[in-house]
Design an enzyme around this catalytic site. Sequence first.
Site, mmCIF file in Angstrom:
data_model
loop_
_atom_site.group_PDB
_atom_site.id
_atom_site.type_symbol
_atom_site.label_atom_id
_atom_site.label_comp_id
_atom_site.label_asym_id
_atom_site.label_seq_id
_atom_site.Cartn_x
_atom_site.Cartn_y
_atom_site.Cartn_z
ATOM 1 C CG HIS A 1 6.442 -6.065 4.915
ATOM 2 N ND1 HIS A 1 5.256 -6.238 5.601
ATOM 3 C CD2 HIS A 1 6.207 -6.522 3.650
ATOM 4 C CE1 HIS A 1 4.345 -6.750 4.795
ATOM 5 N NE2 HIS A 1 4.892 -6.949 3.607
ATOM 6 N N GLY B 1 0.846 -1.190 0.000
ATOM 7 C CA GLY B 1 0.000 0.000 0.000
ATOM 8 C C GLY B 1 0.879 1.237 0.000
ATOM 9 C CG ASP C 1 5.634 -13.874 -1.061
ATOM 10 O OD1 ASP C 1 4.684 -13.326 -0.477
ATOM 11 O OD2 ASP C 1 5.471 -14.758 -1.921
ATOM 12 C CG HIS D 1 4.574 0.426 5.575
ATOM 13 N ND1 HIS D 1 5.244 1.314 6.382
ATOM 14 C CD2 HIS D 1 5.146 -0.801 5.792
ATOM 15 C CE1 HIS D 1 6.168 0.659 7.064
ATOM 16 N NE2 HIS D 1 6.127 -0.614 6.722
ATOM 17 C CE1 TYR E 1 -3.335 -8.672 11.316
ATOM 18 C CE2 TYR E 1 -3.339 -8.476 8.923
ATOM 19 C CZ TYR E 1 -2.670 -8.753 10.100
ATOM 20 O OH TYR E 1 -1.354 -9.123 10.062
ATOM 21 N N GLY F 1 2.793 -11.592 6.045
ATOM 22 C CA GLY F 1 1.533 -11.702 6.765
ATOM 23 C C GLY F 1 1.309 -13.085 7.331
#
Length: 228
Positions: free
Chosen positions: A109, A65, A113, A67, A146, A116
């Site tokens: 992050h 997004g 990949d 971020h 969330y 999440g």
Amino acid sequence: MPTGRRELREIYEAKNLAAVTEDLLSESEDLSTQLILRWHGMLLAGIRDDIAGRFRRGDEWVRVGGHLGANPAFVPELITGAVERFLADESMTLLERVAWFHCEFELIHPFVDGNGRIGRVLINKQLQDAGVPPLIVRARNRHSDYYPQLEEYSTRSSHDGMTRLLVLLVLESLHKRIALVTSRRVVALADWARAVGVSGASATNKARRQTIPAFRVRDRWMISEDFR
């Protein structure tokens, strides 16, 4: 991505997540950077072997997004610092610490990949270590329940919203286990609402706020038939 490749990835994702979950249930070692890397390697095996089991490095920047993830050069020390703080910080309650760690993990992050998925596995690792039953962050509700909490942390450095979400999900998990063990029969919440003279919308609202001991099975709200 072509349909065939997407379906193959989904098969690998399900199989790999099952393997990580099995390891979680049988594993007693403390949370550590090494454990996180091992589980990430298992999670991405056969999907992205080139990035499985290692943090981002070099020019592997990621954006979700609006971020931008942490500078790859600082990822290892940031994750190590977050793990150390989670294990040592006694200024917060358990669910506050779990919420803070999850928000910090997703803000960093650390992987190209799988951030999440591995982040949500780590929530249940932390709960399991404290003797709390696992919870489910349901895909169907992530955009409403969330992701806004991650955005709150990203923009305001507040994990309060994530803490509230985890409290509700833990309550739901407890209600489910209690009902399945102690109830003569569990029924659809809509059927229970009609039987007790409560509107379906009101019952669903109460379930979402966990002011009644309702819980979801495959995204369908259920409750003990005998609850009054």
